[in-house]
Motif scaffolding. Structure first.
Motif, mmCIF file in Angstrom:
data_model
loop_
_atom_site.group_PDB
_atom_site.id
_atom_site.type_symbol
_atom_site.label_atom_id
_atom_site.label_comp_id
_atom_site.label_asym_id
_atom_site.label_seq_id
_atom_site.Cartn_x
_atom_site.Cartn_y
_atom_site.Cartn_z
ATOM 1 N N HIS A 18 5.419 7.051 8.202
ATOM 2 C CA HIS A 18 4.137 7.261 8.881
ATOM 3 C C HIS A 18 4.274 6.754 10.314
ATOM 4 O O HIS A 18 4.271 5.540 10.540
ATOM 5 N N GLN A 32 0.831 -1.220 0.000
ATOM 6 C CA GLN A 32 0.000 0.000 0.000
ATOM 7 C C GLN A 32 0.859 1.262 0.000
ATOM 8 O O GLN A 32 0.427 2.299 -0.487
ATOM 9 N N HIS A 33 2.066 1.183 0.586
ATOM 10 C CA HIS A 33 2.946 2.348 0.644
ATOM 11 C C HIS A 33 3.989 2.325 -0.475
ATOM 12 O O HIS A 33 4.979 3.051 -0.402
ATOM 13 N N VAL A 56 7.350 3.137 4.446
ATOM 14 C CA VAL A 56 6.349 2.711 5.431
ATOM 15 C C VAL A 56 6.579 3.452 6.750
ATOM 16 O O VAL A 56 5.641 3.970 7.357
#
Ligand SMILES: [Zn+2]
Length: 191
Positions: free
Chosen positions: A41, A12-13, A38
């Motif tokens: 965040h 997703q990242h 990742v």
């Protein structure tokens, strides 16, 4: 969380890159995991590292140490989850060293963590720096293990995701032979 759920967070990242990469170990590979994407965040970093901390908690570490730069956030967040100190080692004239006034009690139980383990060489260097400072290594952890679980560091080891990624010696790299330019996404200057 399962390995697949964790790997999905990396996807997703956009942290799972496909291409032709020069790893910090000097080996070449068709896949690169850019953990910084990742770990940028803080809430995701906290979540992943608390998962890793849960796998290592039983080892009773009082300190977590990691090689800078890649391991710093992992060390900090694993230590936060365990309620212990976080240290990092840095290269000084080629040798991994504890600087900045960091010190360890004699025999202090210490975990060494990393973002990614490929050959285990930087983990090993960090373990040596901790031992030279008097610490006792009780275990090793990484978010990702690219060695398929093969790296043996002589202490208990845990990873959130274990992958079997092909790594090539540059002299024998099929991607080099096919003329694809190699890129170096990592942080450590080539030795
Ligand atoms: Zn290559």
């Amino acid at each position: 969380m399962t390995e697949n759920e964790i790997l999905e967070i990396f996807r997703q990242h956009s942290a799972v890159l496909e291409g032709h990469f020069i790893l910090s170990s000097g080996l070449h590979s068709n896949r690169y995991i850019q953990c910084a994407l990742v770990l940028q965040h803080p809430r995701v970093a906290e979540q992943l590292c608390s998962e890793l901390a849960a796998k290592l908690k039983h080892l009773g570490a009082k300190v977590v140490a990691a090689p800078a730069l890649g391991g710093v956030i992992v060390s900090h967040e694993v230590a936060r989850a365990l309620g212990v100190r976080a240290l990092f080692t840095e290269r000084q004239e080629g040798a991994m060293t504890l600087r900045r006034g960091f010190s360890l009690e004699p025999g202090e139980p210490t975990l060494v963590v990393e973002d990614v383990v490929t050959t285990g060489s930087s983990t090993r260097e960090t373990m040596t720096a901790v031992e030279q400072a008097g610490g006792c290594i009780v275990g090793v952890g990484s978010l990702i293990d690219r060695s398929g679980g093969k790296v043996d560091l002589g202490v208990p080891r845990a990873a959130l995701v274990t992958l079997e990624v092909k790594n090539y010696d540059p002299a024998d790299c099929p991607l080099c032979q096919s003329g694809i330019p190699a890129v170096k996404p990592g942080s450590r200057a080539k030795k």
